[in-house]
Structure formats: C-alpha cells, structure tokens
Design an enzyme around this catalytic site. Sequence first.
Site, PDB file in Angstrom:
ATOM      1  N   GLU A 135      31.801  34.529  29.808  1.00  0.00           N
ATOM      2  CA  GLU A 135      31.997  33.539  30.877  1.00  0.00           C
ATOM      3  C   GLU A 135      31.259  33.986  32.129  1.00  0.00           C
ATOM      4  O   GLU A 135      31.399  35.119  32.575  1.00  0.00           O
ATOM      5  CB  GLU A 135      33.501  33.372  31.160  1.00  0.00           C
ATOM      6  N   ARG A 136      30.457  33.092  32.682  1.00  0.00           N
ATOM      7  CA  ARG A 136      29.664  33.367  33.889  1.00  0.00           C
ATOM      8  C   ARG A 136      28.730  34.551  33.718  1.00  0.00           C
ATOM      9  O   ARG A 136      28.388  35.232  34.680  1.00  0.00           O
ATOM     10  CB  ARG A 136      30.563  33.593  35.108  1.00  0.00           C
TER      11      ARG A 136
ATOM     12  N   ASN B  90      40.527  34.878  31.102  1.00  0.00           N
ATOM     13  CA  ASN B  90      41.021  33.707  30.360  1.00  0.00           C
ATOM     14  C   ASN B  90      41.195  34.188  28.919  1.00  0.00           C
ATOM     15  O   ASN B  90      40.371  33.942  28.053  1.00  0.00           O
ATOM     16  CB  ASN B  90      40.026  32.552  30.450  1.00  0.00           C
TER      17      ASN B  90
ATOM     18  N   GLU C 171      44.428  28.108  36.921  1.00  0.00           N
ATOM     19  CA  GLU C 171      43.424  27.369  36.163  1.00  0.00           C
ATOM     20  C   GLU C 171      43.839  27.168  34.716  1.00  0.00           C
ATOM     21  O   GLU C 171      43.084  27.409  33.782  1.00  0.00           O
ATOM     22  CB  GLU C 171      42.068  28.083  36.243  1.00  0.00           C
TER      23      GLU C 171
ATOM     24  N   ARG D 199      46.249  39.664  38.918  1.00  0.00           N
ATOM     25  CA  ARG D 199      45.328  38.937  39.792  1.00  0.00           C
ATOM     26  C   ARG D 199      46.044  38.018  40.779  1.00  0.00           C
ATOM     27  O   ARG D 199      46.959  37.287  40.420  1.00  0.00           O
ATOM     28  CB  ARG D 199      44.344  38.110  38.956  1.00  0.00           C
TER      29      ARG D 199
ATOM     30  N   ASP E 291      36.767  31.655  46.343  1.00  0.00           N
ATOM     31  CA  ASP E 291      36.234  32.024  45.036  1.00  0.00           C
ATOM     32  C   ASP E 291      34.771  32.460  45.074  1.00  0.00           C
ATOM     33  O   ASP E 291      33.896  31.687  44.684  1.00  0.00           O
ATOM     34  CB  ASP E 291      36.386  30.807  44.093  1.00  0.00           C
TER      35      ASP E 291
ATOM     36  N   GLU F  79      38.452  42.475  44.248  1.00  0.00           N
ATOM     37  CA  GLU F  79      37.643  41.987  43.124  1.00  0.00           C
ATOM     38  C   GLU F  79      36.322  41.462  43.668  1.00  0.00           C
ATOM     39  O   GLU F  79      36.293  40.597  44.541  1.00  0.00           O
ATOM     40  CB  GLU F  79      38.407  40.885  42.381  1.00  0.00           C
TER      41      GLU F  79
ATOM     42  N   GLU G 129      27.654  34.137  40.096  1.00  0.00           N
ATOM     43  CA  GLU G 129      28.059  32.799  39.629  1.00  0.00           C
ATOM     44  C   GLU G 129      27.644  31.676  40.583  1.00  0.00           C
ATOM     45  O   GLU G 129      27.046  30.697  40.162  1.00  0.00           O
ATOM     46  CB  GLU G 129      29.578  32.793  39.429  1.00  0.00           C
TER      47      GLU G 129
ATOM     48  N   TRP H 106      40.153  20.360  43.540  1.00  0.00           N
ATOM     49  CA  TRP H 106      39.777  21.778  43.501  1.00  0.00           C
ATOM     50  C   TRP H 106      39.883  22.506  44.838  1.00  0.00           C
ATOM     51  O   TRP H 106      39.925  23.738  44.871  1.00  0.00           O
ATOM     52  CB  TRP H 106      38.359  21.932  42.939  1.00  0.00           C
TER      53      TRP H 106
END
Length: 678
Positions: free
Chosen positions: A160-161, A203, A282, A315, A361, A383, A389, A538
């Site tokens: 992912e990303r 995820n 999410e 997180r 984000d 983080e 991204e 969002w």
Amino acid sequence: LGEDGSQGWLRYAPAAKGCKSQQVPSAIVALNSTKISPVYTAGKELQRGLRSILGKAVDLTTGGRSNSSAIVVGTVDAYNTAYGSVSGVEDLEDDGYLLSTHDGSVVILGRNQRGALYGAFEYLSQVARNNVTSGSSYISNPQVPIRWTNEWDNMDGSVERGYGGASNFFRGGYVVDNTTRAAEYARLLASVGINGVIINNVNANATLLSDRNVEGLGRLADAMRPYGVQLGISLNFASPNATLGTFDPLDPKVDAWWANITNQIYKKVPDMAGYLVKANSEGQPGPLTYNRTLADGANMFARAVEPHGGVVMFRAFVYDNHISYANWTSDRANAQLEFFQPLDGKFDENVIVQIKYGPIDFQVREPASPLFAALHNTSTAIELQVTPEYLGQNCHFVYLAPLWKEILDFDLRADNKSSMVKDIVSGQRFKRPLGGYAGVPGAGTNTTWLGSHMAMSNLYAYGRLAWDASLGSEDILEDWTRLTFGSDQIVLDTINDISMKSWPAYENYSGNLGVQTLTDILYTHFGPNPASQDNNGWGQWLRAGNVTIGMDRTIENGTGNAGNYPPEIAEMYNDIDKTPDNLLLWFHHVPYTQRLKSSNETVIQHFYNAHYAGAASAQTFVQQWESLKGKIDHERFEHQLFRQTYQAGHSLVWRDSITQYFYNLSMIDDESDRVGNH
Ligand code: GCW
C-alpha cells in the site's frame, strides 16, 4: 557498480587514488561471536567493506589477541573478558557504540551486540567517505529505543502506497519462502540504526496468524536477526472473531485467545519486537464497536506481549471519515485529541501511542500534531512517511528531511516550557521510559527498493534522524551523497541544491499557505484535483468558494482546533496576524484578496506566483541533473533524468490546472498576466 541499486548507500565504492593512503588494518577480531550474531555480521561487513573500498583482504577471527593494527569489534563484556577492563564506556547505553581509532588500531564496542554492529557500520561509512579521524574516541547513543519501520505490505504481495514494486515479505497470501531480500533490507536498515520492522500493513489481515504464516514469520525474523533487526507485526483487531464470534477486548475469552496466539508467535520469533495496531480508523475494526475505549483495546495486546518483553504501538490515526461538510465546526484535525487526551495515563507501560506528524495525514505542510503536547503520562512515537504518498510518489523528487526537521524541532510550549516534538517522542520532556520513531518506507522488490535512487536519501535520513534528531538535513544528505554517488564537488553541490529546493518547489505547486494538499484525495493522492477536496466526509477541506478560502480553525468562530495547542501556540494560531503565512489557510478562512505578512501579495496572487515559481524550479532541476552527465554512472544518471524530466512536465500540468481552477473560482486576474482572460 552502477547497476546494483540494491546496495543502496552501502556501495563501498573503491577509494579514489589519493585516498589509498588510509591505514588498512591487518585483521578483524569479532569478539566471541557465533555465525548468526550481530557482532559476527559486523566482522563480515568490515571484511566486505574494506575489501571493496581499499582493495585489501583482511582476515576475520572471533578471538585471540588484538594486534596493533587490528579492528576489534564486540560487546564491552566480551572485550573485558578477552583483554581486561576497558575504560571510558560508562556512558555507553543500549544500542550505542564506542568508536576509537588510534594509530591504525580500531576498537568498536557496544553495550549490546547491536551497538557493536552500528559502530562497525559507522566506521565503514567513515572509511567510504575517507573521513576516519585517527586518534579519536567517542560514544554515540541513540536518542530513543524504538527506531522502526512500518512496512505497509499486504499479504497478496502488493504494497500500500509503495512505489518500488511488490512486497519483499509476502506473496499470494503467504510469507515468502526466499528471505534473501529480507536480509538485505535488514542490512540497509541496520546501517542507519533501525532496530525493528513491522512487516505487514496496518490495514491488517487476520490470516497472517495462520500456522503456515506464523512459521513464515519465524523465517523472516531469522533472516533479519543477524542485523539486529527485530520483527514485529500489525494486527487486525477482529482476528478472534472467526473462532469466538466476538473481539470484545474486555471479554476474557478474547484475552485468552490473544495470549495464546502471542505465545505461539513467540515460539517462532522469541525476540519479536511487538505489535502495531490500527483500530477504529478507515473501516478497521476496534474496541469502539463494543463501547470500550481505545485504551482498553491497546492494553489487551499489551497484556499479551508483556511477559515476552514486547511493546504495542497503538496508532493515534483514528477519525471518522464521514464528517459533515455542512457543519462549519466539524474538523477531522480535532479527532485524535478528542479520542486520546481523555485516555492519557490509562495505557499500560508497554504501550506507545504512535502519532502522525500532523493532525491530518502526511500533507505537504501541516503544523505539528497537538497530541504530542497533550499526552504527559503516555509514551509516544512520531510516524513519518518516507514513501511520498502525497508528495509525488517518486515521480517527483522531494527530499523530506527538512519537512521532518521542521516538525521535530517545533516547540509546542507545553506548560509554557520548552517542548520540542523531538524531546517529547524521545521520552525526555515528560520523563517517559519509552518513545520512538516509526517510518513508512514503502519498500518493494525493485532493485532501488523505493522505486527511485534519489528517494533513498529519505530512507537514509529517516534512520539518521531517528538516531539523532539534532543532525542537520544538509549534513545527512552530504553523507548519503558521498556514499551513494561519490565525492565529486559538483555532484555534491548539485544534489544538495536540487534536494534542498525540492520541498519548497513541490509545496509551491501542490499545496500553498497550509492548504493541506491540492492532489486528488479521493483515489490516487497524485496529481492536481482541488475539486476533490470539498463536499465530502474526508475532512481534507479547502473550503474554497468564489470569494474566500481556508479552514477556520479559530476558537471563537471556527472548529476550535487552534485551541488544541498549549496556550502560547494556541494564541499564535488563533490570531490571523500571528499565524505564519505557510499555515494561513490551515487555520483561517480568508478572502482571496487577503494580504500575506511576508510578501504583501494577496492569497490569490501568491497562488499564481508560487505555481509559476515551483514549476520553474522543476525545469531547472532537469538542467542541473544533466550537468552530472559523466560524473555519475550512466545508468543512475539516466534513471533520475527520466524522473526529473517527468516531474518538470507534470509541474506544468500542476501549474496550469491549479492557477486556472482558482481563476475560475475567484475571477481575479493575475497581476503578471499569466492567468485569466487577456
Ligand atoms: O492516508 C492514508 C493512506 C492509507 C493508509 C492510511 C493509514 C495504510 O492513504 O493508504 O492506510 O493513511 O495511515 O492508515
């Protein structure tokens, strides 16, 4: 040497002629080491590096007397046993090293084995940069115990990303059989002091915990252990659901389930670093489903790993992605504080709350997350996203250390005292036992690891800053460039210039005045799509109309977000006259004709000017890179030239679409006649 990108900065390029005078040791003693130990790895690495850089074959032994021109590497205890008590190591901490070079003899000691390995890598870096100071002795300790990467690798083999190919760890639902890449990756990471890798995506998929995969985790951990890199995993909160029909963290059955699977994993990975958990975010499951708190959820995992010495990274990236645009006071940037501040002090001691650097984000510009200042009785980690991204996905080049430094050096003034983010996450400010860094590299099977040679400066800088956040962005970059491309002054200057201009350039065309991002936020997070920001749940809103733009985060009239900061900072962000221009639209909703403090430009004119300036920089990067022809190997020259050329073209697309979009909204002409109807 040009072709093999997989060595990253560990190329050990042969020293230039004039540098051959460097003293070559005649032996390496890796004290008391067994074949899979970090100290033995240190010995092998020294052997490999010296052979390659200085062209000299040097013997490696694991004991015996040290002679005057040997390199001795090992732990303090092993040294004391072999040669009698060593002095000057009182201040040496876990993972730290002592590096001492005198008349050709080199002593590299760690409090633990990992520290000795880090010292060896540092020595080799100095040899490679022709920068060994003989007659010096110093200690370097890391500022934090947790210096990890978070790989977002999915079990189907995608990342992912990630922009560097498929997963190094998974394929078709299972852990890979061949662990060569895992070992090579651990080597790179260890060379900059990284000591833990969470190998799967936040995820997370519950099938990671199948017998076959747990077996596989053992295999990966075995591959990384010689480099002192501990394996950790991300968990899906609902994993017990399939067998128990519940995942309520306060149900004793669920607790027992986690204790049991945790024990199984530790049988295969006795030194597992710990768990990483994304819950209630999410679409991920979490404790809120059962009306339990996030602390209840985190502590359930903490109890499971505690007997094994593991930690839980929990997180803070928890928010509702269906908030109401119609409501002027709704604000995604408030969510983390709302969820976590009331829980301060309620987390077990082995829980670390992992906080993204800004409250939204990984945007091109964000203020530091106010949550760092709000948790005084909870250990925290920052983080950082190494994989760009929202920052061009390695088709544009952005050197990220300056962005990270701006956050790490930001003083949040908790209780009106110095409270720099780096001192909070090191545990120092609030006297916390744990703390750390989590970086998301997006590494894949591509030989360049990240999909671009230049992007590797970001992974390098991440490790160096996690070790010591006081290092300067340009110093780190210079070390990386010397190791990666050699020490030609034109190469050093050019890469420095492009790198240091890269963030401002990208900000100029992809997000201005703290507007968060202008990329497409619904799907790709790449390329211009300002229309995607507003009118959805969002919460990455521009609130851009025909006359005004920006998020009103003031206390009296807006979302109140400015008030989430300690008083001195709240006062600054709440007051439009005190808010720095680069965060103006993050905190204030203003007319396009509002004037900036720094330049006296209007907001709309700044948008126009910045887009032209940013795109112009991207054009010069191409010429600058072209000037390196013949000074670096052809393959890497061409590889990066392709990317800079793409970036230059795409920056024009950015410039024209964004300026046109805001002209269409505001109908205000550009003073320089570039945009509008002329
Ligand atoms: O910004 C979002 C990313 C997701 C990511 C998420 C997170 C792993 O677009 O891809 O999911 O952040 O950090 O959890």
